[in-house]
Design a protein around this motif. Structure first.
Motif, PDB file in Angstrom:
ATOM      1  N   VAL A  76       0.834  -1.206   0.000  1.00 19.23           N
ATOM      2  CA  VAL A  76       0.000   0.000   0.000  1.00 19.23           C
ATOM      3  C   VAL A  76       0.864   1.251   0.000  1.00 19.23           C
ATOM      4  CG1 VAL A  76      -1.622   1.367   1.367  1.00 19.23           C
ATOM      5  CG2 VAL A  76      -2.005  -1.080   1.069  1.00 19.23           C
ATOM      6  N   ILE A  77       1.854   1.312   0.876  1.00 23.82           N
ATOM      7  CA  ILE A  77       2.669   2.517   0.937  1.00 23.82           C
ATOM      8  C   ILE A  77       3.518   2.671  -0.329  1.00 23.82           C
ATOM      9  CG2 ILE A  77       4.650   1.541   2.189  1.00 23.82           C
ATOM     10  CD1 ILE A  77       4.698   4.179   3.802  1.00 23.82           C
ATOM     11  N   ALA A  78       3.917   1.551  -0.922  1.00 25.63           N
ATOM     12  CA  ALA A  78       4.662   1.621  -2.181  1.00 25.63           C
ATOM     13  C   ALA A  78       3.790   2.179  -3.298  1.00 25.63           C
ATOM     14  CB  ALA A  78       5.196   0.240  -2.557  1.00 25.63           C
ATOM     15  N   ALA A  79       2.534   1.771  -3.334  1.00 27.33           N
ATOM     16  CA  ALA A  79       1.609   2.283  -4.351  1.00 27.33           C
ATOM     17  C   ALA A  79       1.343   3.765  -4.142  1.00 27.33           C
ATOM     18  CB  ALA A  79       0.301   1.500  -4.312  1.00 27.33           C
ATOM     19  N   CYS A  80       1.207   4.180  -2.878  1.00 24.76           N
ATOM     20  CA  CYS A  80       1.000   5.599  -2.589  1.00 24.76           C
ATOM     21  C   CYS A  80       2.235   6.426  -2.938  1.00 24.76           C
ATOM     22  CB  CYS A  80       0.651   5.788  -1.112  1.00 24.76           C
ATOM     23  SG  CYS A  80      -0.984   5.159  -0.634  1.00 24.76           S
ATOM     24  N   ALA A  81       3.413   5.803  -2.851  1.00 22.95           N
ATOM     25  CA  ALA A  81       4.668   6.514  -3.111  1.00 22.95           C
ATOM     26  C   ALA A  81       5.072   6.500  -4.578  1.00 22.95           C
ATOM     27  CB  ALA A  81       5.785   5.888  -2.280  1.00 22.95           C
ATOM     28  N   ASP A  82       4.286   5.866  -5.427  1.00 19.64           N
ATOM     29  CA  ASP A  82       4.610   5.769  -6.856  1.00 19.64           C
ATOM     30  C   ASP A  82       4.970   7.138  -7.424  1.00 19.64           C
ATOM     31  OD1 ASP A  82       4.764   5.349  -9.571  1.00 19.64           O
ATOM     32  OD2 ASP A  82       2.789   4.417  -9.760  1.00 19.64           O
ATOM     33  N   SER A  83       6.184   7.284  -7.920  1.00 15.26           N
ATOM     34  CA  SER A  83       6.661   8.573  -8.422  1.00 15.26           C
ATOM     35  C   SER A  83       5.910   9.033  -9.658  1.00 15.26           C
ATOM     36  CB  SER A  83       8.162   8.496  -8.736  1.00 15.26           C
ATOM     37  OG  SER A  83       8.418   7.504  -9.729  1.00 15.26           O
ATOM     38  N   GLY A 131      -4.750  10.223   8.500  1.00 17.79           N
ATOM     39  CA  GLY A 131      -4.592   9.657   7.163  1.00 17.79           C
ATOM     40  C   GLY A 131      -3.438  10.300   6.423  1.00 17.79           C
ATOM     41  N   GLU A 132      -2.608   9.479   5.804  1.00 18.51           N
ATOM     42  CA  GLU A 132      -1.453   9.984   5.075  1.00 18.51           C
ATOM     43  C   GLU A 132      -1.671   9.983   3.564  1.00 18.51           C
ATOM     44  OE1 GLU A 132       1.734  11.372   5.653  1.00 18.51           O
ATOM     45  OE2 GLU A 132       0.566  11.876   7.429  1.00 18.51           O
ATOM     46  N   SER A 133      -2.148   8.881   3.027  1.00 18.85           N
ATOM     47  CA  SER A 133      -2.315   8.817   1.575  1.00 18.85           C
ATOM     48  C   SER A 133      -3.235   7.657   1.224  1.00 18.85           C
ATOM     49  CB  SER A 133      -0.953   8.629   0.883  1.00 18.85           C
ATOM     50  OG  SER A 133      -1.069   8.729  -0.528  1.00 18.85           O
ATOM     51  N   MET A 134      -3.842   7.744   0.051  1.00 18.03           N
ATOM     52  CA  MET A 134      -4.649   6.645  -0.468  1.00 18.03           C
ATOM     53  C   MET A 134      -4.402   6.536  -1.967  1.00 18.03           C
ATOM     54  SD  MET A 134      -8.531   8.234  -0.516  1.00 18.03           S
ATOM     55  CE  MET A 134      -8.701   8.092   1.250  1.00 18.03           C
ATOM     56  N   PHE A 135      -4.760   5.396  -2.525  1.00 21.04           N
ATOM     57  CA  PHE A 135      -4.572   5.200  -3.963  1.00 21.04           C
ATOM     58  C   PHE A 135      -5.659   4.275  -4.489  1.00 21.04           C
ATOM     59  CE2 PHE A 135      -2.971   1.188  -2.592  1.00 21.04           C
ATOM     60  CZ  PHE A 135      -3.088   0.334  -3.688  1.00 21.04           C
ATOM     61  N   HIS A 136      -5.855   4.295  -5.782  1.00 19.38           N
ATOM     62  CA  HIS A 136      -6.765   3.333  -6.413  1.00 19.38           C
ATOM     63  C   HIS A 136      -6.250   2.989  -7.804  1.00 19.38           C
ATOM     64  CE1 HIS A 136      -8.294   7.104  -8.176  1.00 19.38           C
ATOM     65  NE2 HIS A 136      -8.682   6.349  -9.190  1.00 19.38           N
ATOM     66  N   ARG A 137      -6.499   1.764  -8.181  1.00 17.50           N
ATOM     67  CA  ARG A 137      -6.161   1.299  -9.534  1.00 17.50           C
ATOM     68  C   ARG A 137      -7.404   0.993 -10.337  1.00 17.50           C
ATOM     69  NH1 ARG A 137      -1.415  -2.442  -6.976  1.00 17.50           N
ATOM     70  NH2 ARG A 137       0.244  -0.840  -6.981  1.00 17.50           N
ATOM     71  N   VAL A 138      -8.537   0.881  -9.664  1.00 22.61           N
ATOM     72  CA  VAL A 138      -9.832   0.744 -10.315  1.00 22.61           C
ATOM     73  C   VAL A 138     -10.795   1.703  -9.630  1.00 22.61           C
ATOM     74  CG1 VAL A 138      -9.423  -1.664 -10.963  1.00 22.61           C
ATOM     75  CG2 VAL A 138     -10.625  -1.135  -8.841  1.00 22.61           C
TER      76      VAL A 138
END
Length: 210
Positions: free
Chosen positions: A79-86, A136-143
């Motif tokens: 999760v944190i890697a996905a949120c950190a995606d450059s 909350g620090e970050s969130m992400f979605h791929r769908v």
């Protein structure tokens, strides 16, 4: 971000330092490009918060949520890697930040909510929990809807705690997207008062039992 919300600048960053800062209403974010140093310590004058009972859940999101599986603290590194995606717009999470929050996770302070479809990670969020506060620090979605479902599940986790102390989710700043979900702005001093009340709550303990 508004530089008027900047309270201090430093170079060192440790897990204990970050946790203490959250308890004082501060959070770290680098001042350089893509979150590079020096480290800024921020406390917005207008704080974005989601409070008990204020999440807005459309019927379409309820239907969408049934199409996903979810878990807690099972895939924090992903999760944190996905949120950190450059490659993400506004990327600010550096490798040093990943290391700090990973240590906080190992120490039981940082947590993730993962959203999956057929076992594949498609969305999630992470943050720091203490008392009845989830920062909350970050969130992400791929769908579509996956990050919203993560927030929905987080609220369900917090709602499940029987306590007279209401929970509060700190989103730092309010954005149009977060506003559509029920996040409101409060004065920074009002946030500190809410933080003082919520810090004694038991909600953070629920993550240890998931």
């Amino acid at each position: 971000m508004d530089l008027g919300d900047l309270r201090a600048v430093g170079t060192a960053l440790s897990a204990s330092q970050v946790l203490s800062a959250y308890r004082a209403g501060l959070f770290p974010m680098g001042l350089g490009e893509s979150g590079a140093g020096p480290i800024g310590w921020w406390a917005p004058r207008r704080r974005g918060v989601l409070r008990t009972g204020e999440l807005r859940v459309a019927k379409s999101l309820r239907r969408s949520a049934r199409r996903f599986e979810w878990s807690v603290d099972q895939r924090f590194p992903e999760v944190i890697a996905a949120c950190a995606d450059s490659g993400r717009s506004g990327a600010w999470i550096t490798p040093a930040v990943v290391d700090i929050y990973s240590e906080l996770h190992d120490r039981g302070h940082a947590h993730s909510v993962e959203v999956l479809r057929e076992g594949e990670l498609v969305g999630g969020l992470y943050g720091v929990a203490f008392g009845s506060v989830f920062a909350g620090e970050s969130m992400f979605h791929r769908v579509s809807d996956a990050s919203k479902v993560a927030l929905l599940r987080l609220v369900e986790i917090l709602d499940a705690v029987n306590s007279e102390v209401p929970w509060i989710i700190d989103t730092q700043w309010q954005t149009p997207h977060l506003e559509s979900l029920g996040v409101s702005e409060i004065d920074g001093f009002e946030y500190l008062q809410a933080l003082g009340r919520a810090e004694s709550g038991p909600h953070s303990q629920v993550f240890l039992t998931q």
